[in-house]
Design a protein around this motif. Structure first.
Motif, PDB file in Angstrom:
ATOM      1  N   MET A  50       0.925  -1.137   0.042  1.00  0.00           N
ATOM      2  CA  MET A  50       0.034  -0.006  -0.049  1.00  0.00           C
ATOM      3  C   MET A  50       0.758   1.211   0.066  1.00  0.00           C
ATOM      4  O   MET A  50       0.791   2.191  -0.772  1.00  0.00           O
ATOM      5  CB  MET A  50      -1.097   0.140   0.985  1.00  0.00           C
ATOM      6  N   GLY A  51       1.871   1.284   0.928  1.00  0.00           N
ATOM      7  CA  GLY A  51       2.653   2.563   1.072  1.00  0.00           C
ATOM      8  C   GLY A  51       3.306   2.824  -0.386  1.00  0.00           C
ATOM      9  O   GLY A  51       3.332   4.065  -0.800  1.00  0.00           O
ATOM     10  N   ARG A  52       3.899   1.614  -0.946  1.00  0.00           N
ATOM     11  CA  ARG A  52       4.642   1.926  -2.317  1.00  0.00           C
ATOM     12  C   ARG A  52       3.454   2.490  -3.398  1.00  0.00           C
ATOM     13  O   ARG A  52       3.653   3.470  -4.047  1.00  0.00           O
ATOM     14  CB  ARG A  52       5.094   0.727  -2.816  1.00  0.00           C
ATOM     15  N   GLU A  53       2.399   1.850  -3.369  1.00  0.00           N
ATOM     16  CA  GLU A  53       1.314   2.206  -4.313  1.00  0.00           C
ATOM     17  C   GLU A  53       0.828   3.743  -4.142  1.00  0.00           C
ATOM     18  O   GLU A  53       0.692   4.415  -4.989  1.00  0.00           O
ATOM     19  CB  GLU A  53       0.113   1.418  -4.079  1.00  0.00           C
ATOM     20  N   LEU A  54       0.730   4.142  -2.963  1.00  0.00           N
ATOM     21  CA  LEU A  54       0.159   5.520  -2.820  1.00  0.00           C
ATOM     22  C   LEU A  54       1.225   6.561  -3.105  1.00  0.00           C
ATOM     23  O   LEU A  54       1.090   7.790  -3.353  1.00  0.00           O
ATOM     24  CB  LEU A  54      -0.389   5.569  -1.353  1.00  0.00           C
ATOM     25  N   LYS A  55       2.716   6.157  -2.756  1.00  0.00           N
ATOM     26  CA  LYS A  55       3.708   7.062  -2.904  1.00  0.00           C
ATOM     27  C   LYS A  55       3.864   7.250  -4.629  1.00  0.00           C
ATOM     28  O   LYS A  55       4.384   8.130  -5.030  1.00  0.00           O
ATOM     29  CB  LYS A  55       5.086   6.632  -2.310  1.00  0.00           C
ATOM     30  N   ALA A  90       4.475  10.846   2.078  1.00  0.00           N
ATOM     31  CA  ALA A  90       5.063   9.966   2.946  1.00  0.00           C
ATOM     32  C   ALA A  90       3.731   9.228   3.690  1.00  0.00           C
ATOM     33  O   ALA A  90       2.655   9.556   3.333  1.00  0.00           O
ATOM     34  CB  ALA A  90       5.647  10.665   4.200  1.00  0.00           C
ATOM     35  N   PHE A  91       4.200   7.985   3.806  1.00  0.00           N
ATOM     36  CA  PHE A  91       3.083   7.067   4.509  1.00  0.00           C
ATOM     37  C   PHE A  91       3.686   6.101   5.317  1.00  0.00           C
ATOM     38  O   PHE A  91       4.777   5.561   5.309  1.00  0.00           O
ATOM     39  CB  PHE A  91       2.575   6.027   3.152  1.00  0.00           C
ATOM     40  N   LYS A  92       3.057   5.879   6.566  1.00  0.00           N
ATOM     41  CA  LYS A  92       3.327   4.882   7.419  1.00  0.00           C
ATOM     42  C   LYS A  92       2.254   4.440   8.536  1.00  0.00           C
ATOM     43  O   LYS A  92       1.176   5.109   8.577  1.00  0.00           O
ATOM     44  CB  LYS A  92       4.290   5.455   8.624  1.00  0.00           C
ATOM     45  N   VAL A  93       2.273   3.034   8.834  1.00  0.00           N
ATOM     46  CA  VAL A  93       1.467   2.368   9.695  1.00  0.00           C
ATOM     47  C   VAL A  93       1.714   2.807  10.992  1.00  0.00           C
ATOM     48  O   VAL A  93       2.783   2.514  11.613  1.00  0.00           O
ATOM     49  CB  VAL A  93       1.475   0.727   9.487  1.00  0.00           C
ATOM     50  N   VAL A  94       0.829   3.620  11.707  1.00  0.00           N
ATOM     51  CA  VAL A  94       0.871   4.155  13.054  1.00  0.00           C
ATOM     52  C   VAL A  94       0.644   2.788  14.165  1.00  0.00           C
ATOM     53  O   VAL A  94       1.370   2.683  15.178  1.00  0.00           O
ATOM     54  CB  VAL A  94       0.014   5.273  13.314  1.00  0.00           C
ATOM     55  N   ASP A  95      -0.458   2.203  13.851  1.00  0.00           N
ATOM     56  CA  ASP A  95      -0.909   1.082  14.940  1.00  0.00           C
ATOM     57  C   ASP A  95      -2.018   0.119  14.134  1.00  0.00           C
ATOM     58  O   ASP A  95      -2.285   0.553  13.048  1.00  0.00           O
ATOM     59  CB  ASP A  95      -1.610   1.725  15.956  1.00  0.00           C
ATOM     60  N   ALA A  96      -2.170  -1.108  14.575  1.00  0.00           N
ATOM     61  CA  ALA A  96      -2.985  -1.906  14.045  1.00  0.00           C
ATOM     62  C   ALA A  96      -3.519  -2.596  15.098  1.00  0.00           C
ATOM     63  O   ALA A  96      -2.943  -3.013  15.937  1.00  0.00           O
ATOM     64  CB  ALA A  96      -2.440  -2.824  13.045  1.00  0.00           C
ATOM     65  N   GLY A 117      -6.832  -5.433  15.592  1.00  0.00           N
ATOM     66  CA  GLY A 117      -7.714  -6.205  15.283  1.00  0.00           C
ATOM     67  C   GLY A 117      -8.110  -6.075  13.582  1.00  0.00           C
ATOM     68  O   GLY A 117      -7.002  -6.046  12.929  1.00  0.00           O
ATOM     69  N   LYS A 118      -9.171  -5.646  13.216  1.00  0.00           N
ATOM     70  CA  LYS A 118      -9.500  -5.351  11.664  1.00  0.00           C
ATOM     71  C   LYS A 118      -9.394  -3.848  11.453  1.00  0.00           C
ATOM     72  O   LYS A 118      -9.998  -3.615  10.315  1.00  0.00           O
ATOM     73  CB  LYS A 118     -10.731  -6.109  11.510  1.00  0.00           C
ATOM     74  N   VAL A 119      -8.775  -3.031  12.292  1.00  0.00           N
ATOM     75  CA  VAL A 119      -8.684  -1.574  11.981  1.00  0.00           C
ATOM     76  C   VAL A 119      -7.274  -1.258  11.988  1.00  0.00           C
ATOM     77  O   VAL A 119      -6.335  -1.739  13.002  1.00  0.00           O
ATOM     78  CB  VAL A 119      -9.507  -0.690  13.039  1.00  0.00           C
ATOM     79  N   ALA A 120      -6.795  -0.317  11.319  1.00  0.00           N
ATOM     80  CA  ALA A 120      -5.248  -0.187  11.099  1.00  0.00           C
ATOM     81  C   ALA A 120      -5.542   1.762  11.124  1.00  0.00           C
ATOM     82  O   ALA A 120      -6.231   2.334  10.637  1.00  0.00           O
ATOM     83  CB  ALA A 120      -4.579  -0.397   9.963  1.00  0.00           C
ATOM     84  N   LEU A 121      -4.461   2.219  11.770  1.00  0.00           N
ATOM     85  CA  LEU A 121      -4.163   3.451  11.802  1.00  0.00           C
ATOM     86  C   LEU A 121      -2.972   3.880  11.088  1.00  0.00           C
ATOM     87  O   LEU A 121      -1.984   3.486  11.368  1.00  0.00           O
ATOM     88  CB  LEU A 121      -4.058   4.012  13.415  1.00  0.00           C
ATOM     89  N   VAL A 122      -3.243   4.831  10.122  1.00  0.00           N
ATOM     90  CA  VAL A 122      -2.172   4.977   9.170  1.00  0.00           C
ATOM     91  C   VAL A 122      -1.961   6.603   9.225  1.00  0.00           C
ATOM     92  O   VAL A 122      -2.930   7.260   9.479  1.00  0.00           O
ATOM     93  CB  VAL A 122      -2.339   4.550   7.779  1.00  0.00           C
ATOM     94  N   GLU A 123      -0.797   6.879   8.684  1.00  0.00           N
ATOM     95  CA  GLU A 123      -0.488   8.379   8.520  1.00  0.00           C
ATOM     96  C   GLU A 123       0.049   8.658   7.008  1.00  0.00           C
ATOM     97  O   GLU A 123       1.032   7.994   6.632  1.00  0.00           O
ATOM     98  CB  GLU A 123       0.487   8.824   9.384  1.00  0.00           C
TER      99      GLU A 123
END
Length: 264
Positions: free
Chosen positions: A171-176, A190-196, A198-204
């Motif tokens: 995903m990060g490569r695709e968005l960049k 820029a893209f990063k996964v902040v937290d994950a 269960g079935k939810v992820a927090l990304v920046e």
């Protein structure tokens, strides 16, 4: 001329005539202006001038110089100092359910409901849709507001988004590299996964585009629609621990950083 994106961000804003409209010059000793702006005693401000750390309209100041606190561009250590006491620079944490306009003809909660005590009309910098939250800047400095929003100045905006997980490695490569939307391609800086959890992820994500609903549409395009969206930063200004619905006045250092972000 402003781009369509910039014009869209201005829609709904109200503002006074520019505070620096034609007026007679009112010059004062430079050290008096610096002291009034909170840089210390007049003696301390004299030292700043004597050390060559102050410029007025791009020229190094010397002791004895005078300036107009409203009309002249004063910099200290390369950072713009706002000396016009009429200027307003405010950070707002827009809650969910509030529309990004100063007034709303449909009777919905608007920005003006959160800042009823501002005596001057202001521009809002950075629209957010009704379901999105986070940082909006308010100012009566129309020139700065325009530059902060215009794509040519490439002022970045940072968002945290809750999306369905898990997050694919690609995903990060695709968005960049960029995804194509109906109104053209978009890519993040820029893209990063902040937290994950269960079935939810927090990304920046960080990007400098300003098209309507751009972050939501971008994540829709990669198959992970946004559940919650919060803007945490505009240029150098961070949301920090400012509570939803609250405002705070920017510091001189933050205002100077905003001017620096647009090359002033």
């Amino acid at each position: 001329m402003p781009s369509a994106e910039s014009a869209a961000e201005f829609s709904g804003s109200a503002f006074d005539a520019p505070p620096d409209a034609v007026r007679p010059r009112n010059e004062e000793r430079l050290q008096k202006i610096l002291a009034a702006a909170g840089l210390g005693s007049r003696r301390a401000c004299e030292r700043l001038i004597d050390e060559g750390r102050v410029t007025v309209n791009g020229k190094e100041a010397t002791l004895g110089d005078k300036a107009d606190a409203v009309q002249d561009a004063i910099h200290v250590d390369g950072s713009r100092l706002v000396t016009d006491t009429r200027m307003v620079y405010i950070a707002l944490n827009k809650p969910r359910g509030v529309v990004s306009t100063m007034e709303d003809d449909k009777g919905r909660n608007a920005i003006s409901d959160l800042v009823p005590n501002i005596e001057t009309r202001v521009y809002h910098v950075g629209r957010l849709d009704q379901d999105s939250e986070g940082l909006i800047l308010l100012t009566n400095d129309g020139g700065l507001a325009h530059k902060l929003m215009h794509p040519s100045y490439e002022v970045s905006k940072t968002y945290q988004a809750e999306i369905p997980g898990p997050v694919p490695r690609a995903m990060g490569r695709e968005l960049k590299s960029g995804v194509t939307l109906e109104d053209g391609p978009v890519k993040v800086d820029a893209f990063k996964v902040v937290d994950a959890y269960g079935k939810v992820a927090l990304v920046e994500v960080v990007l400098h585009e300003g098209r309507n609903h751009i972050v939501r549409r971008m994540f829709d395009a990669v198959g992970h629609p946004v559940v919650r969206l919060i803007r945490t930063q505009i240029g150098p200004i961070r949301l920090g621990d400012l509570r939803p619905g609250r405002t705070r006045h920017l510091s001189q250092a933050e205002i100077g950083a905003l001017f620096k972000a647009v090359g002033e």
